[in-house]
Design a protein around this motif. Structure first.
Motif, PDB file in Angstrom:
ATOM      1  N   SER A  29     -23.510  26.390 -14.368  1.00  0.00           N
ATOM      2  CA  SER A  29     -24.590  27.306 -13.768  1.00  0.00           C
ATOM      3  C   SER A  29     -25.606  27.611 -14.943  1.00  0.00           C
ATOM      4  CB  SER A  29     -24.087  28.706 -13.378  1.00  0.00           C
ATOM      5  OG  SER A  29     -23.381  29.612 -14.444  1.00  0.00           O
ATOM      6  N   PHE A  30     -24.842  27.280 -16.141  1.00  0.00           N
ATOM      7  CA  PHE A  30     -25.913  27.273 -17.294  1.00  0.00           C
ATOM      8  C   PHE A  30     -26.943  26.302 -17.362  1.00  0.00           C
ATOM      9  CE2 PHE A  30     -26.802  27.542 -21.926  1.00  0.00           C
ATOM     10  CZ  PHE A  30     -26.985  29.050 -21.921  1.00  0.00           C
ATOM     11  N   GLU A  36     -29.778  25.430 -22.159  1.00  0.00           N
ATOM     12  CA  GLU A  36     -29.150  24.494 -22.859  1.00  0.00           C
ATOM     13  C   GLU A  36     -28.491  25.267 -24.004  1.00  0.00           C
ATOM     14  OE1 GLU A  36     -30.780  20.661 -23.755  1.00  0.00           O
ATOM     15  OE2 GLU A  36     -32.560  21.345 -22.697  1.00  0.00           O
ATOM     16  N   LEU A  37     -27.109  24.838 -24.305  1.00  0.00           N
ATOM     17  CA  LEU A  37     -26.386  25.506 -25.485  1.00  0.00           C
ATOM     18  C   LEU A  37     -25.803  24.397 -26.250  1.00  0.00           C
ATOM     19  CD1 LEU A  37     -25.587  27.986 -26.934  1.00  0.00           C
ATOM     20  CD2 LEU A  37     -23.508  28.004 -25.710  1.00  0.00           C
ATOM     21  N   ARG A  38     -26.196  24.173 -27.598  1.00  0.00           N
ATOM     22  CA  ARG A  38     -25.967  22.851 -28.253  1.00  0.00           C
ATOM     23  C   ARG A  38     -25.453  23.268 -29.657  1.00  0.00           C
ATOM     24  NH1 ARG A  38     -31.204  19.881 -29.173  1.00  0.00           N
ATOM     25  NH2 ARG A  38     -31.204  21.499 -31.008  1.00  0.00           N
ATOM     26  N   VAL A  39     -24.386  22.422 -30.123  1.00  0.00           N
ATOM     27  CA  VAL A  39     -24.003  22.571 -31.534  1.00  0.00           C
ATOM     28  C   VAL A  39     -24.398  21.155 -31.923  1.00  0.00           C
ATOM     29  CG1 VAL A  39     -22.140  22.585 -33.174  1.00  0.00           C
ATOM     30  CG2 VAL A  39     -22.240  24.322 -31.065  1.00  0.00           C
ATOM     31  N   ARG A  40     -25.259  20.979 -33.039  1.00  0.00           N
ATOM     32  CA  ARG A  40     -25.705  19.965 -33.494  1.00  0.00           C
ATOM     33  C   ARG A  40     -25.360  19.796 -35.120  1.00  0.00           C
ATOM     34  NH1 ARG A  40     -31.779  18.245 -32.773  1.00  0.00           N
ATOM     35  NH2 ARG A  40     -31.047  17.125 -31.103  1.00  0.00           N
ATOM     36  N   VAL A  41     -24.697  18.703 -35.529  1.00  0.00           N
ATOM     37  CA  VAL A  41     -24.437  18.291 -36.578  1.00  0.00           C
ATOM     38  C   VAL A  41     -25.280  17.258 -37.105  1.00  0.00           C
ATOM     39  CG1 VAL A  41     -22.521  17.400 -38.265  1.00  0.00           C
ATOM     40  CG2 VAL A  41     -21.808  18.799 -36.475  1.00  0.00           C
ATOM     41  N   THR A  53     -27.930  25.882 -31.205  1.00  0.00           N
ATOM     42  CA  THR A  53     -29.262  25.969 -30.670  1.00  0.00           C
ATOM     43  C   THR A  53     -28.884  26.360 -29.172  1.00  0.00           C
ATOM     44  OG1 THR A  53     -30.050  24.093 -31.963  1.00  0.00           O
ATOM     45  CG2 THR A  53     -31.402  24.756 -29.720  1.00  0.00           C
ATOM     46  N   TYR A  54     -29.840  27.588 -29.004  1.00  0.00           N
ATOM     47  CA  TYR A  54     -29.882  27.843 -27.421  1.00  0.00           C
ATOM     48  C   TYR A  54     -31.297  27.792 -26.978  1.00  0.00           C
ATOM     49  CZ  TYR A  54     -30.827  31.119 -23.460  1.00  0.00           C
ATOM     50  OH  TYR A  54     -31.301  31.442 -22.197  1.00  0.00           O
ATOM     51  N   LYS A  55     -31.490  26.970 -25.847  1.00  0.00           N
ATOM     52  CA  LYS A  55     -32.936  26.673 -25.026  1.00  0.00           C
ATOM     53  C   LYS A  55     -32.968  27.148 -23.679  1.00  0.00           C
ATOM     54  CE  LYS A  55     -33.212  21.859 -27.095  1.00  0.00           C
ATOM     55  NZ  LYS A  55     -33.573  20.368 -26.887  1.00  0.00           N
ATOM     56  N   GLU A  56     -34.013  27.875 -23.829  1.00  0.00           N
ATOM     57  CA  GLU A  56     -34.370  28.624 -22.237  1.00  0.00           C
ATOM     58  C   GLU A  56     -34.991  27.616 -21.679  1.00  0.00           C
ATOM     59  OE1 GLU A  56     -36.868  32.165 -22.898  1.00  0.00           O
ATOM     60  OE2 GLU A  56     -36.070  32.263 -25.114  1.00  0.00           O
ATOM     61  N   PRO A  57     -35.288  27.985 -20.188  1.00  0.00           N
ATOM     62  CA  PRO A  57     -35.840  27.295 -19.190  1.00  0.00           C
ATOM     63  C   PRO A  57     -37.168  26.708 -19.759  1.00  0.00           C
ATOM     64  CG  PRO A  57     -34.748  29.022 -18.155  1.00  0.00           C
ATOM     65  CD  PRO A  57     -34.790  29.407 -19.735  1.00  0.00           C
ATOM     66  N   ALA A  58     -37.590  25.712 -19.190  1.00  0.00           N
ATOM     67  CA  ALA A  58     -38.724  25.185 -19.330  1.00  0.00           C
ATOM     68  C   ALA A  58     -40.207  26.052 -19.172  1.00  0.00           C
ATOM     69  CB  ALA A  58     -39.165  23.618 -18.805  1.00  0.00           C
ATOM     70  N   SER A  63     -44.383  19.099 -19.316  1.00  0.00           N
ATOM     71  CA  SER A  63     -43.911  18.593 -20.800  1.00  0.00           C
ATOM     72  C   SER A  63     -42.448  18.809 -20.754  1.00  0.00           C
ATOM     73  CB  SER A  63     -44.709  19.211 -21.825  1.00  0.00           C
ATOM     74  OG  SER A  63     -44.190  20.355 -21.969  1.00  0.00           O
ATOM     75  N   GLY A  64     -42.126  19.698 -19.925  1.00  0.00           N
ATOM     76  CA  GLY A  64     -40.583  20.076 -19.933  1.00  0.00           C
ATOM     77  C   GLY A  64     -40.275  20.985 -21.392  1.00  0.00           C
ATOM     78  N   SER A  65     -41.148  21.240 -22.117  1.00  0.00           N
ATOM     79  CA  SER A  65     -41.016  22.385 -23.252  1.00  0.00           C
ATOM     80  C   SER A  65     -40.228  23.506 -22.914  1.00  0.00           C
ATOM     81  CB  SER A  65     -42.476  22.297 -23.713  1.00  0.00           C
ATOM     82  OG  SER A  65     -43.178  21.374 -24.229  1.00  0.00           O
ATOM     83  N   LYS A  66     -39.275  23.648 -23.801  1.00  0.00           N
ATOM     84  CA  LYS A  66     -38.397  24.855 -23.704  1.00  0.00           C
ATOM     85  C   LYS A  66     -38.396  25.848 -25.113  1.00  0.00           C
ATOM     86  CE  LYS A  66     -35.076  22.839 -20.665  1.00  0.00           C
ATOM     87  NZ  LYS A  66     -33.750  22.727 -20.418  1.00  0.00           N
ATOM     88  N   PRO A  67     -38.610  26.977 -24.906  1.00  0.00           N
ATOM     89  CA  PRO A  67     -38.365  27.839 -26.207  1.00  0.00           C
ATOM     90  C   PRO A  67     -36.963  27.498 -26.625  1.00  0.00           C
ATOM     91  CG  PRO A  67     -39.246  29.291 -24.589  1.00  0.00           C
ATOM     92  CD  PRO A  67     -38.962  27.620 -23.894  1.00  0.00           C
ATOM     93  N   GLU A  68     -36.758  27.498 -28.193  1.00  0.00           N
ATOM     94  CA  GLU A  68     -35.790  27.119 -28.682  1.00  0.00           C
ATOM     95  C   GLU A  68     -35.326  28.213 -29.677  1.00  0.00           C
ATOM     96  OE1 GLU A  68     -35.106  23.327 -30.383  1.00  0.00           O
ATOM     97  OE2 GLU A  68     -36.129  22.324 -28.744  1.00  0.00           O
ATOM     98  N   HIS A  69     -34.015  28.577 -29.938  1.00  0.00           N
ATOM     99  CA  HIS A  69     -33.621  29.586 -30.839  1.00  0.00           C
ATOM    100  C   HIS A  69     -32.344  29.042 -31.729  1.00  0.00           C
ATOM    101  CE1 HIS A  69     -35.637  32.407 -28.238  1.00  0.00           C
ATOM    102  NE2 HIS A  69     -35.317  31.909 -27.368  1.00  0.00           N
ATOM    103  N   GLU A  70     -32.610  28.740 -32.902  1.00  0.00           N
ATOM    104  CA  GLU A  70     -31.703  28.053 -33.600  1.00  0.00           C
ATOM    105  C   GLU A  70     -31.168  28.852 -34.880  1.00  0.00           C
ATOM    106  OE1 GLU A  70     -32.921  23.580 -33.080  1.00  0.00           O
ATOM    107  OE2 GLU A  70     -33.734  24.344 -34.807  1.00  0.00           O
TER     108      GLU A  70
END
Length: 171
Positions: A29-30, A36-41, A53-58, A63-70
């Motif tokens: 469902s997420f 999106e919820l991502r752990v990036r190394v 990083t948490y990304k909100e819907p586009a 463009s598919g641009s999404k707000p990101e919170h890191e």
């Protein structure tokens, strides 16, 4: 754009390797809601940095641009443990070989990234700038202008996410 020469004229190349782990709920469902919820190394020159990083819907269909919170985290294994304890499961893990280029264009700081993903054919170009909601139209206009300057046309664009493309390639 097949050749990054135009980017090299704008900025120095910053090579990086991104090792990304995306998480979802067990019922999907997420990501099913465009989040999106991502752990990036991030690996660079023998050092590593971990970013959550948490990304909100586009916010822009084209463009598919999404707000990101890191935020930086000290240890990828610890944040993995926390996310799993909260009920998250690993959705997909992938590696991106990247060359970053930071420059200013149209009055905005830009980050262009040339990306290759082992499971996918071709090279991808990502172009980002920071924007607040009230500034979104202007920011997207500046991004589109730089893409045009780089020789990237609307026909070259895709809104397919790496996660989906990699999962499809692995199927």
């Amino acid at each position: 754009m097949r050749d990054p020469e135009e980017l090299r004229k704008r900025a120095d190349e910053e090579p990086r390797v991104y090792r990304d782990t995306y998480y979802d709920r067990a019922d999907g469902s997420f990501t099913g809601r465009g989040r999106e919820l991502r752990v990036r190394v991030v690996e660079q020159g023998g050092t590593c940095q971990t970013i959550l990083t948490y990304k909100e819907p586009a916010v822009d269909e084209a463009s598919g641009s999404k707000p990101e919170h890191e935020t930086k985290v000290a240890d990828a294994a610890v944040i993995d443990t926390v996310l799993r304890a909260l009920g998250a499961i690993e959705y997909v893990r992938l590696t991106k070989d990247c060359a970053n280029y930071r420059f200013n264009a149209h009055g905005r700081d830009m980050l262009a990234t040339m990306v290759t993903v082992p499971e996918l054919d071709g090279t991808f170009v990502e172009l980002e700038t920071l924007a607040i909601e009230a500034d979104l139209s202007e920011a997207l206009g500046a991004v589109r202008a730089v893409l045009a300057e780089l020789g990237i046309t609307d026909a070259d664009l895709t809104t397919e996410q790496y996660t989906d493309a990699v999962l499809n390639a692995r199927a």
